[in-house]
Scaffold this motif. Structure first.
Motif, PDB file in Angstrom:
ATOM      1  N   ALA A  21       0.834  -1.202   0.000  1.00 16.69           N
ATOM      2  CA  ALA A  21       0.000   0.000   0.000  1.00 16.69           C
ATOM      3  C   ALA A  21       0.871   1.256   0.000  1.00 16.69           C
ATOM      4  CB  ALA A  21      -0.916  -0.005   1.216  1.00 16.69           C
ATOM      5  N   TYR A  22       1.928   1.244   0.781  1.00 16.70           N
ATOM      6  CA  TYR A  22       2.859   2.383   0.817  1.00 16.70           C
ATOM      7  C   TYR A  22       3.497   2.611  -0.551  1.00 16.70           C
ATOM      8  CZ  TYR A  22       7.379   4.661   1.499  1.00 16.70           C
ATOM      9  OH  TYR A  22       8.490   5.470   1.363  1.00 16.70           O
ATOM     10  N   ARG A  23       3.960   1.532  -1.183  1.00 16.30           N
ATOM     11  CA  ARG A  23       4.594   1.649  -2.501  1.00 16.30           C
ATOM     12  C   ARG A  23       3.593   2.178  -3.540  1.00 16.30           C
ATOM     13  NH1 ARG A  23      10.031   1.426  -1.586  1.00 16.30           N
ATOM     14  NH2 ARG A  23      10.766  -0.629  -0.979  1.00 16.30           N
ATOM     15  N   LEU A  24       2.383   1.636  -3.504  1.00 20.29           N
ATOM     16  CA  LEU A  24       1.373   2.035  -4.475  1.00 20.29           C
ATOM     17  C   LEU A  24       0.970   3.498  -4.265  1.00 20.29           C
ATOM     18  CD1 LEU A  24      -0.464   1.266  -6.796  1.00 20.29           C
ATOM     19  CD2 LEU A  24      -2.110   0.358  -5.157  1.00 20.29           C
ATOM     20  N   ALA A  25       0.826   3.916  -3.010  1.00 20.84           N
ATOM     21  CA  ALA A  25       0.475   5.309  -2.716  1.00 20.84           C
ATOM     22  C   ALA A  25       1.575   6.256  -3.194  1.00 20.84           C
ATOM     23  CB  ALA A  25       0.246   5.487  -1.218  1.00 20.84           C
ATOM     24  N   THR A  26       2.824   5.814  -3.079  1.00 23.07           N
ATOM     25  CA  THR A  26       3.954   6.618  -3.563  1.00 23.07           C
ATOM     26  C   THR A  26       3.845   6.836  -5.067  1.00 23.07           C
ATOM     27  OG1 THR A  26       5.407   5.762  -1.820  1.00 23.07           O
ATOM     28  CG2 THR A  26       6.470   6.759  -3.740  1.00 23.07           C
ATOM     29  N   ILE A  27       3.526   5.773  -5.800  1.00 20.81           N
ATOM     30  CA  ILE A  27       3.355   5.866  -7.252  1.00 20.81           C
ATOM     31  C   ILE A  27       2.241   6.848  -7.590  1.00 20.81           C
ATOM     32  CG2 ILE A  27       2.628   4.633  -9.330  1.00 20.81           C
ATOM     33  CD1 ILE A  27       3.881   2.125  -8.181  1.00 20.81           C
ATOM     34  N   LEU A  28       1.108   6.698  -6.915  1.00 25.52           N
ATOM     35  CA  LEU A  28      -0.057   7.542  -7.215  1.00 25.52           C
ATOM     36  C   LEU A  28       0.230   9.012  -6.935  1.00 25.52           C
ATOM     37  CD1 LEU A  28      -2.821   5.201  -5.754  1.00 25.52           C
ATOM     38  CD2 LEU A  28      -2.423   5.723  -8.172  1.00 25.52           C
ATOM     39  N   LEU A  29       0.950   9.301  -5.853  1.00 27.26           N
ATOM     40  CA  LEU A  29       1.284  10.695  -5.548  1.00 27.26           C
ATOM     41  C   LEU A  29       2.210  11.273  -6.607  1.00 27.26           C
ATOM     42  CD1 LEU A  29       0.953  13.038  -3.541  1.00 27.26           C
ATOM     43  CD2 LEU A  29       2.971  12.188  -2.337  1.00 27.26           C
ATOM     44  N   ASN A  73       0.445  12.528  -9.524  1.00 29.07           N
ATOM     45  CA  ASN A  73      -0.512  13.592  -9.186  1.00 29.07           C
ATOM     46  C   ASN A  73      -1.929  13.070  -8.956  1.00 29.07           C
ATOM     47  OD1 ASN A  73       1.416  15.732  -9.355  1.00 29.07           O
ATOM     48  ND2 ASN A  73       1.277  15.622 -11.591  1.00 29.07           N
ATOM     49  N   GLN A  74      -2.026  11.870  -8.423  1.00 27.06           N
ATOM     50  CA  GLN A  74      -3.315  11.290  -8.051  1.00 27.06           C
ATOM     51  C   GLN A  74      -3.381  11.198  -6.528  1.00 27.06           C
ATOM     52  OE1 GLN A  74      -4.205   7.651 -10.207  1.00 27.06           O
ATOM     53  NE2 GLN A  74      -3.161   8.385 -12.044  1.00 27.06           N
ATOM     54  N   ALA A  75      -3.355  12.378  -5.897  1.00 22.60           N
ATOM     55  CA  ALA A  75      -3.244  12.438  -4.438  1.00 22.60           C
ATOM     56  C   ALA A  75      -4.453  11.836  -3.731  1.00 22.60           C
ATOM     57  CB  ALA A  75      -3.046  13.889  -4.000  1.00 22.60           C
ATOM     58  N   VAL A  76      -5.651  12.045  -4.270  1.00 23.77           N
ATOM     59  CA  VAL A  76      -6.859  11.505  -3.637  1.00 23.77           C
ATOM     60  C   VAL A  76      -6.817   9.980  -3.641  1.00 23.77           C
ATOM     61  CG1 VAL A  76      -9.364  11.320  -3.781  1.00 23.77           C
ATOM     62  CG2 VAL A  76      -8.257  13.522  -4.168  1.00 23.77           C
ATOM     63  N   GLU A  94      -5.147   4.837   3.526  1.00 27.79           N
ATOM     64  CA  GLU A  94      -6.125   4.552   4.576  1.00 27.79           C
ATOM     65  C   GLU A  94      -6.300   3.051   4.799  1.00 27.79           C
ATOM     66  OE1 GLU A  94      -9.485   6.699   3.112  1.00 27.79           O
ATOM     67  OE2 GLU A  94      -8.943   8.565   4.158  1.00 27.79           O
ATOM     68  N   ARG A  95      -5.772   2.244   3.896  1.00 26.44           N
ATOM     69  CA  ARG A  95      -5.858   0.791   4.039  1.00 26.44           C
ATOM     70  C   ARG A  95      -4.698   0.228   4.856  1.00 26.44           C
ATOM     71  NH1 ARG A  95      -7.326  -1.735  -1.793  1.00 26.44           N
ATOM     72  NH2 ARG A  95      -7.286  -3.615  -0.509  1.00 26.44           N
TER      73      ARG A  95
END
Length: 204
Positions: free
Chosen positions: A49-57, A60-63, A70-71
């Motif tokens: 989840a941390y790795r995936l959230a890093t990619i999304l940020l 520019n997909q912060a939401v 949150e997971r």
């Protein structure tokens, strides 16, 4: 029956991690999402989840990054507590949750790994949270931080340039000039600082 099947999820996670390292974000995103939805240890799922959230940020997909973060619940992989906390602060800042960002980044001020990065982001978060005086003070102190890290030095230049712009808007030219003088001539923001200084001298 394959003796290696026990390690399948770990192997898939490692593939996703390698794809991140080589900036193959689309493939990595699919791999890590599969891990998060599969039967894996809690710590592995949280790391995914941390790795995936890093990619999304980074995309520019912060939401979406916020939803993924949150997971993260339960056991955190060893050595990742501060990384996850800093990423949360960045995501809160990017999604307009400035008060949460301020709280998260203030709690990380003593963490050496992110020295400088937390101060810069905290200053921006404070200003966005209508704590202008505190934000200016945070950026001011950060602007004089001693460091040999090129990324931190670039952020220092950016912070000083931002402060100069803010004080110029307020009509306090002398204070603005002080911050412009802190910007390195061999840094990535030297041209902007020199141009701003030139226009200020003209206006004075």
């Amino acid at each position: 029956l394959d003796p290696l099947s026990y390690h399948r999820n770990e192997a898939e996670f490692s593939v996703g991690d390698l794809e991140i390292s080589y900036r193959m974000h689309l493939r990595a995103g699919r791999a890590l999402k599969a891990i998060m939805e599969g039967k894996v240890p809690e710590s592995t799922r949280n790391l995914a989840a941390y790795r995936l959230a890093t990619i999304l940020l980074q995309k520019n997909q912060a939401v979406n990054a916020l939803h993924v973060m949150e997971r993260i619940k339960g056991e955190i992989p060893a050595g990742y507590h501060h990384d996850i906390a800093f990423l949360r602060g960045q995501i809160y800042l990017a999604t307009g949750r400035f008060q949460d960002a301020v709280k998260m980044l203030q709690d990380m001020q003593s963490e050496k790994k992110y020295a400088g990065f937390t101060s810069y982001n905290l200053g921006i978060a404070q200003i966005q949270n209508n704590e202008e005086s505190a934000g200016f003070n945070t950026l001011d102190k950060f602007g004089e931080l001693a460091s040999n890290d090129h990324a931190v030095l670039a952020l220092k230049d950016k912070a000083n340039l931002a402060l100069a712009f803010q004080y110029e808007k307020k009509g306090i030219a002398e204070q603005a000039k002080t911050y412009l003088s802190r910007v390195r001539l061999d840094g990535p923001f030297s041209n902007k600082a020199l141009l701003k200084a030139g226009w200020m001298h003209v206006s004075l």
